[in-house]
Design a protein around this motif. Structure first.
Motif, PDB file in Angstrom:
ATOM      1  N   ALA A 221       0.825  -1.211   0.000  1.00 19.93           N
ATOM      2  CA  ALA A 221       0.000   0.000   0.000  1.00 19.93           C
ATOM      3  C   ALA A 221       0.859   1.261   0.000  1.00 19.93           C
ATOM      4  N   GLU A 222       0.444   2.238  -0.788  1.00 21.10           N
ATOM      5  CA  GLU A 222       1.066   3.555  -0.777  1.00 21.10           C
ATOM      6  C   GLU A 222       0.189   4.584  -0.079  1.00 21.10           C
ATOM      7  N   HIS A 223      -1.136   4.401  -0.196  1.00 24.71           N
ATOM      8  CA  HIS A 223      -2.089   5.310   0.441  1.00 24.71           C
ATOM      9  C   HIS A 223      -3.169   4.475   1.138  1.00 24.71           C
ATOM     10  N   PRO A 224      -2.855   3.891   2.301  1.00 23.87           N
ATOM     11  CA  PRO A 224      -3.826   3.021   2.971  1.00 23.87           C
ATOM     12  C   PRO A 224      -4.893   3.809   3.725  1.00 23.87           C
ATOM     13  N   LEU A 225      -6.047   3.194   3.856  1.00 26.72           N
ATOM     14  CA  LEU A 225      -7.142   3.734   4.657  1.00 26.72           C
ATOM     15  C   LEU A 225      -7.526   2.689   5.681  1.00 26.72           C
ATOM     16  N   VAL A 226      -7.395   3.003   6.961  1.00 25.96           N
ATOM     17  CA  VAL A 226      -7.801   2.107   8.032  1.00 25.96           C
ATOM     18  C   VAL A 226      -9.294   2.278   8.271  1.00 25.96           C
ATOM     19  N   VAL A 227     -10.035   1.181   8.277  1.00 24.65           N
ATOM     20  CA  VAL A 227     -11.484   1.209   8.504  1.00 24.65           C
ATOM     21  C   VAL A 227     -11.764   0.453   9.797  1.00 24.65           C
ATOM     22  N   GLY A 228     -12.299   1.137  10.800  1.00 21.67           N
ATOM     23  CA  GLY A 228     -12.507   0.489  12.085  1.00 21.67           C
ATOM     24  C   GLY A 228     -13.664   1.080  12.849  1.00 21.67           C
ATOM     25  N   ASP A 229     -14.019   0.393  13.945  1.00 20.46           N
ATOM     26  CA  ASP A 229     -15.149   0.818  14.777  1.00 20.46           C
ATOM     27  C   ASP A 229     -14.726   1.243  16.169  1.00 20.46           C
ATOM     28  N   ARG A 230     -13.434   1.161  16.496  1.00 24.24           N
ATOM     29  CA  ARG A 230     -12.968   1.494  17.840  1.00 24.24           C
ATOM     30  C   ARG A 230     -12.001   2.673  17.764  1.00 24.24           C
ATOM     31  N   LEU A 231     -12.212   3.634  18.653  1.00 24.48           N
ATOM     32  CA  LEU A 231     -11.348   4.803  18.683  1.00 24.48           C
ATOM     33  C   LEU A 231      -9.973   4.494  19.248  1.00 24.48           C
ATOM     34  N   ASP A 232      -9.928   3.667  20.307  1.00 21.00           N
ATOM     35  CA  ASP A 232      -8.672   3.458  21.026  1.00 21.00           C
ATOM     36  C   ASP A 232      -7.779   2.409  20.383  1.00 21.00           C
ATOM     37  N   THR A 233      -8.265   1.692  19.399  1.00 21.30           N
ATOM     38  CA  THR A 233      -7.427   0.713  18.703  1.00 21.30           C
ATOM     39  C   THR A 233      -7.300   1.071  17.222  1.00 21.30           C
ATOM     40  N   ASP A 234      -8.404   1.093  16.498  1.00 25.19           N
ATOM     41  CA  ASP A 234      -8.360   1.327  15.049  1.00 25.19           C
ATOM     42  C   ASP A 234      -7.937   2.748  14.708  1.00 25.19           C
ATOM     43  N   ILE A 235      -8.597   3.733  15.310  1.00 27.92           N
ATOM     44  CA  ILE A 235      -8.328   5.120  14.931  1.00 27.92           C
ATOM     45  C   ILE A 235      -6.975   5.572  15.495  1.00 27.92           C
ATOM     46  N   GLU A 236      -6.718   5.290  16.760  1.00 20.51           N
ATOM     47  CA  GLU A 236      -5.404   5.631  17.314  1.00 20.51           C
ATOM     48  C   GLU A 236      -4.297   4.857  16.598  1.00 20.51           C
ATOM     49  N   GLY A 237      -4.567   3.584  16.278  1.00 17.82           N
ATOM     50  CA  GLY A 237      -3.570   2.793  15.559  1.00 17.82           C
ATOM     51  C   GLY A 237      -3.259   3.367  14.188  1.00 17.82           C
ATOM     52  N   ALA A 238      -4.290   3.846  13.486  1.00 19.84           N
ATOM     53  CA  ALA A 238      -4.067   4.472  12.184  1.00 19.84           C
ATOM     54  C   ALA A 238      -3.214   5.719  12.326  1.00 19.84           C
ATOM     55  N   ARG A 239      -3.528   6.533  13.311  1.00 16.78           N
ATOM     56  CA  ARG A 239      -2.766   7.761  13.510  1.00 16.78           C
ATOM     57  C   ARG A 239      -1.308   7.441  13.827  1.00 16.78           C
ATOM     58  N   ARG A 240      -1.086   6.447  14.679  1.00 15.60           N
ATOM     59  CA  ARG A 240       0.292   6.094  15.042  1.00 15.60           C
ATOM     60  C   ARG A 240       1.052   5.490  13.867  1.00 15.60           C
ATOM     61  N   ALA A 241       0.316   4.880  12.941  1.00 15.56           N
ATOM     62  CA  ALA A 241       0.956   4.309  11.754  1.00 15.56           C
ATOM     63  C   ALA A 241       1.083   5.322  10.619  1.00 15.56           C
ATOM     64  N   GLY A 242       0.529   6.523  10.795  1.00 15.51           N
ATOM     65  CA  GLY A 242       0.598   7.533   9.754  1.00 15.51           C
ATOM     66  C   GLY A 242      -0.370   7.317   8.620  1.00 15.51           C
ATOM     67  N   ALA A 243      -1.495   6.637   8.891  1.00 15.36           N
ATOM     68  CA  ALA A 243      -2.487   6.340   7.857  1.00 15.36           C
ATOM     69  C   ALA A 243      -3.771   7.115   8.116  1.00 15.36           C
ATOM     70  N   ALA A 244      -4.531   7.368   7.068  1.00 11.87           N
ATOM     71  CA  ALA A 244      -5.859   7.963   7.209  1.00 11.87           C
ATOM     72  C   ALA A 244      -6.825   6.920   7.759  1.00 11.87           C
ATOM     73  N   SER A 245      -7.943   7.394   8.322  1.00 13.09           N
ATOM     74  CA  SER A 245      -8.869   6.466   8.975  1.00 13.09           C
ATOM     75  C   SER A 245     -10.317   6.821   8.675  1.00 13.09           C
ATOM     76  N   LEU A 246     -11.136   5.782   8.646  1.00 15.14           N
ATOM     77  CA  LEU A 246     -12.585   5.893   8.486  1.00 15.14           C
ATOM     78  C   LEU A 246     -13.234   5.174   9.653  1.00 15.14           C
TER      79      LEU A 246
END
Length: 372
Positions: A221-246
């Motif tokens: 992936a060059e431009h990944p999008l993390v898709v998740g339902d949890r703020l403390d795992t999916d969304i925080e994990g995306a931010r820590r990985a430098g990825a956009a999130s939905l």
């Protein structure tokens, strides 16, 4: 990996996505529980949406904190739900934990698994020696979710940790979604071992960025999008990985929790479910003291800390955004509230004006001063 949207002065959610995310992001990194399925069943409409995403050229990877099953079992379940997948498309928190333990202790180290069969399978695949009793001298205990975990396994874990074994948790999700509502997750069981031993576990699953990074490596992936339902795992994990999130609302997070979220838990995009990858996401614009999204407006109430919310029925006909998904008002509320609290989470109080705003505030579970 960073592909965050929007001016740095505004929350990323403000920028939206003028085109469907399938055209902007090359890979969707999807959580499973609460995103693709709830319990044994698919979230309605999601298999067809993921097929549509693939048809448009988007690749899919599946990243789950649920350690109970092997990648082979997860892939088989997805395929049964009309989401074709192979074991190589799946990253589990058991695999992440096994990799970390192997790096810490070396190949062949003795490890006691606690959880479903996916935990022991991942340990063996990483070249570690699986033991079943504290008296076998494990150097580590790896604890992951398993529906059959009970007193016996927890007792072995407690004794092993008290004897010097390193306590490693695949994740600390307090709950898992189910058709009956939230049920105890691995975090609830990890808390038992922590409380009895007094030892803090090493947590290896999301939000640690290693899981998303491995899925990015596998998919290229060059431009990944993390898709998740949890703020403390999916969304925080995306931010820590430098990825956009939905963020999707088909799992555990509700709108009231989202609005009050701190900076690390604020997604780039919102949707009712994973079918949101197929549709554009409207931007939130600011006009003086007023925030707008589609036919919705939000502004600070005079003489107080509440936000005034007005829906399309407060505006001239035809001003609502085309293709609205009923979340435009929530988008405007989030951006307005987050702009006022850029460095910390805070509760919000809403003054709803008009029928649409009143109904939406109630549906979102937001504290309100009542309709005006």
């Amino acid at each position: 990996m960073t592909d965050q949207a929007g001016p740095s002065a505004l929350p990323a959610l403000a920028a939206g996505c003028a085109q469907p995310p399938t055209r902007r992001y090359d890979v969707a990194l999807l959580d499973l529980d609460g995103v693709v399925y709830v319990g044994p069943d698919a979230v309605p409409g999601v298999p067809a949406a993921l097929a549509g995403a693939r048809a448009e050229g988007m690749r899919l990877g599946f990243v789950t904190n649920n350690a109970a099953r092997t990648p082979e079992q997860v892939a088989a379940h997805l395929t049964e739900l009309q989401v074709p997948a192979g074991p190589g498309d799946v990253i589990t928190s058991s695999q992440a934990a096994a990799t970390v333990v192997a790096e810490l202790l070396g190949a062949g180290a003795r490890v006691l698994p606690v959880g479903g069969p996916g935990v022991a399978a991942a340990l063996e695949a990483a070249g570690l020696t699986v033991v079943v009793r504290a008296e076998d001298g494990p150097e580590a205990v790896v604890q992951g979710y398993g529906r059959e975990v009970g007193w016996t396994q927890l007792a072995e874990a407690v004794v092993a940790v008290r004897n010097g074994a390193r306590h490693v948790a695949t994740n600390t999700d307090a709950t898992i979604p189910s058709p009956r509502g939230p049920l105890p997750g691995n975090g609830a069981m990890v808390a038992v071992v922590r409380q009895v031993t007094g030892q803090e576990p090493l947590v290896t699953g999301k939000p640690d960025p290693a899981m998303h990074a491995e899925c990015v490596r596998r998919t290229g992936a060059e431009h990944p999008l993390v898709v998740g339902d949890r703020l403390d795992t999916d969304i925080e994990g995306a931010r820590r990985a430098g990825a956009a999130s939905l963020l999707v609302f088909s799992g555990v997070t509700d709108p009231a929790t989202l609005v009050a979220a701190g900076p690390d838990h604020r997604p780039d995009l919102l949707a009712a479910d994973a079918s949101g990858i197929l549709h554009p996401h409207p931007a939130v614009t600011v006009d003086g003291p007023t925030w707008r999204c589609g036919g919705w407006t939000v502004r600070q109430a005079e003489g107080g800390d509440a936000l005034e919310l007005r829906g399309p029925d407060s505006h001239p006909a035809g001003t609502a955004s085309s293709g609205s998904d009923d979340l435009d008002g929530l988008r405007a509320l989030c951006v307005a509230h987050w702009a006022a609290h850029p460095g910390e989470g805070a509760p919000v109080r809403v003054l709803a004006h008009g029928a649409a705003a009143t109904a939406s505030a109630q549906a979102w579970g937001l504290p309100s001063g009542g309709a005006r």
